[in-house]
Design an enzyme around this catalytic site. Structure first.
Site, PDB file in Angstrom:
ATOM      1  N   CYS A 202       0.837  -1.202   0.000  1.00 56.10           N
ATOM      2  CA  CYS A 202       0.000   0.000   0.000  1.00 56.10           C
ATOM      3  C   CYS A 202       0.875   1.258   0.000  1.00 56.10           C
ATOM      4  O   CYS A 202       1.882   1.340   0.712  1.00 56.10           O
ATOM      5  CB  CYS A 202      -0.919   0.013   1.216  1.00 56.10           C
ATOM      6  SG  CYS A 202      -2.028   1.444   1.266  1.00 56.10           S
TER       7      CYS A 202
ATOM      8  N   CYS B 256       0.329   4.850   6.831  1.00 53.15           N
ATOM      9  CA  CYS B 256      -0.347   4.702   8.124  1.00 53.15           C
ATOM     10  C   CYS B 256       0.602   4.002   9.095  1.00 53.15           C
ATOM     11  O   CYS B 256       1.067   2.885   8.840  1.00 53.15           O
ATOM     12  CB  CYS B 256      -1.628   3.900   7.975  1.00 53.15           C
ATOM     13  SG  CYS B 256      -2.788   4.599   6.768  1.00 53.15           S
TER      14      CYS B 256
ATOM     15  N   CYS C 133       0.320   0.176  10.225  1.00 54.88           N
ATOM     16  CA  CYS C 133      -0.058  -0.848   9.258  1.00 54.88           C
ATOM     17  C   CYS C 133       1.117  -1.654   8.729  1.00 54.88           C
ATOM     18  O   CYS C 133       2.091  -1.092   8.203  1.00 54.88           O
ATOM     19  CB  CYS C 133      -0.811  -0.200   8.103  1.00 54.88           C
ATOM     20  SG  CYS C 133      -1.497  -1.425   6.960  1.00 54.88           S
TER      21      CYS C 133
ATOM     22  N   CYS D  73     -16.383  -9.377   5.147  1.00 53.27           N
ATOM     23  CA  CYS D  73     -15.693  -8.135   4.831  1.00 53.27           C
ATOM     24  C   CYS D  73     -14.431  -8.443   4.034  1.00 53.27           C
ATOM     25  O   CYS D  73     -13.671  -9.340   4.397  1.00 53.27           O
ATOM     26  CB  CYS D  73     -15.313  -7.403   6.119  1.00 53.27           C
ATOM     27  SG  CYS D  73     -16.710  -7.140   7.237  1.00 53.27           S
TER      28      CYS D  73
ATOM     29  N   CYS E 220     -19.172  -6.292   2.877  1.00 51.59           N
ATOM     30  CA  CYS E 220     -18.471  -5.090   3.312  1.00 51.59           C
ATOM     31  C   CYS E 220     -17.098  -5.102   2.643  1.00 51.59           C
ATOM     32  O   CYS E 220     -16.490  -6.164   2.515  1.00 51.59           O
ATOM     33  CB  CYS E 220     -18.323  -5.074   4.837  1.00 51.59           C
ATOM     34  SG  CYS E 220     -17.391  -3.664   5.494  1.00 51.59           S
TER      35      CYS E 220
ATOM     36  N   CYS F 241     -19.241   1.582   7.788  1.00 56.05           N
ATOM     37  CA  CYS F 241     -18.539   0.935   8.894  1.00 56.05           C
ATOM     38  C   CYS F 241     -17.347   1.829   9.182  1.00 56.05           C
ATOM     39  O   CYS F 241     -16.396   1.882   8.406  1.00 56.05           O
ATOM     40  CB  CYS F 241     -18.106  -0.468   8.493  1.00 56.05           C
ATOM     41  SG  CYS F 241     -17.153  -1.336   9.759  1.00 56.05           S
TER      42      CYS F 241
ATOM     43  N   ARG G 181     -18.500  -2.764  17.275  1.00 50.90           N
ATOM     44  CA  ARG G 181     -17.761  -4.003  17.103  1.00 50.90           C
ATOM     45  C   ARG G 181     -16.464  -3.994  17.892  1.00 50.90           C
ATOM     46  O   ARG G 181     -15.649  -3.073  17.760  1.00 50.90           O
ATOM     47  CB  ARG G 181     -17.456  -4.253  15.624  1.00 50.90           C
ATOM     48  CG  ARG G 181     -16.712  -5.585  15.412  1.00 50.90           C
ATOM     49  CD  ARG G 181     -16.491  -5.916  13.948  1.00 50.90           C
ATOM     50  NE  ARG G 181     -17.764  -6.034  13.269  1.00 50.90           N
ATOM     51  CZ  ARG G 181     -18.138  -5.263  12.256  1.00 50.90           C
ATOM     52  NH1 ARG G 181     -17.340  -4.327  11.818  1.00 50.90           N
ATOM     53  NH2 ARG G 181     -19.306  -5.438  11.697  1.00 50.90           N
TER      54      ARG G 181
END
Length: 332
Positions: free
Chosen positions: A56, A60, A63, A100, A131, A191, A263
């Site tokens: 990616c 972040c 991550c 998801c 999702c 979400c 959640r």
């Protein structure tokens, strides 16, 4: 009296006042709201699959999939459709109701849209809620995902606006809000939650909840994640937060988002059974199941079954939860 219905005028000071209540008082308020809005008291199970791992372009700081950090994770290609369908069927057999799919992208590319849309349609045909989390969305992409059968788009705010720049620099808070707006405009449920334990202050946790409360309507699903530190990432040495702090955040979310699924997400693998039980008692009514959450561990099916049995809880389907919520008597 505790307000048991949804509000969109929460102030940051009001949320702070809730967050700092004695824990027993806070949890009692949260339980009152949960019982009013979700009287059956069942727990929804979701399962998460990484359909494209690593590489990616975002930075972040939490991550393992960022190309900016050396975490030992190799970038992979988009999974074949048949493997995704096989995983979805297995998830349903294990009691999951929502499936998801996450791709490690900065944003969804038009060239990948048809493949992802086919996955959504196929998973939907298995009788599961769908999702996806695909990064930022461009004009028209949310509508295409909706047409394919997408129920939820996951795009977390992560933390407060004030702390956000410490966590990620490759996209802004407004970028995230824009993507949420595009998904909502297309008629897709949201979400959207955050991650606790990234070195932020309690005031930042309060700020995150306040930002989420300003979304109208509220996100239908609010995941609360505990950071799973990844070696090689900037936040990999972050000091852990306590399970009690997690329970506080969950209880406040239950009160502020009375009609949303709250959640208990990443971080369960590092909690004791008692710690997970505390978070469920605080107001969480949804968990991720399966032994992996994208690239991190999660309690296995047998452990989850034991926890549910010990607490006397039942798993609920989406239809069960909607019927339960429809029977609730809301006090405004």
């Amino acid at each position: 009296m505790t307000d048991l219905s949804a509000r969109h005028d929460w102030t940051r000071d009001e949320i702070a006042a809730l967050y700092t209540l004695p824990l027993d008082t806070l949890m009692a308020k949260a339980l009152t709201v949960k019982q009013a809005n979700w009287p059956d008291g069942k727990i929804q199970k979701s399962q998460l699959l990484s359909i494209k791992t690593g590489g990616c372009a975002e930075d972040c700081g939490y991550c393992s999939q960022s190309a900016h950090f050396d975490t030992g994770l190799d970038a992979g290609k988009l999974m074949p459709l048949d493997e995704v369908v096989t995983a979805a069927r297995r998830a349903k057999e294990n009691g999951a109701d929502r499936f998801c799919m996450g791709a490690a992208w900065r944003s969804l590319k038009d060239r990948d849209l048809p493949k992802v849309a086919a996955m959504i349609t196929a998973v939907k045909a298995e009788g599961l809620e769908t999702c996806v989390t695909l990064g930022m969305l461009e004009e028209g992409q949310a509508e295409a995902l909706k047409e394919a059968g997408l129920d939820y788009y996951n795009h977390n705010l992560d933390t407060s606006p004030e702390y956000y720049g410490t966590v990620v620099s490759t996209r802004t808070y407004d970028d995230r809000l824009e993507t949420l707006g595009r998904a909502r405009h297309a008629g897709i449920k949201l979400c959207c939650g955050g991650i606790l334990g990234m070195g932020e202050s309690r005031e930042d946790r309060i700020g995150l909840i306040h930002e989420l409360s300003k979304l109208t309507p509220h996100p239908e699903s609010v995941p609360v994640n505990m950071l799973v530190p990844i070696e090689g990432t900037p936040l990999g040495t972050s000091a852990p937060i306590s399970v009690i702090e997690m329970a506080r955040a969950i209880a406040v979310c239950r009160i502020v988002f009375p009609q949303s699924w709250v959640r208990l997400s990443a971080g369960r693998e590092g909690m004791t059974e008692e710690g997970q039980a505390l978070c469920l008692l605080a107001g969480a009514n949804s968990i991720f199941v399966g032994d992996r959450l994208l690239t991190t561990d999660n309690p296995d099916v047998d452990e989850d079954a034991a926890l549910m049995q010990d607490m006397g809880l039942e798993a609920a389907s989406h239809q069960d939860m909607e019927r339960a919520r429809g029977r609730a008597t809301l006090i405004g």
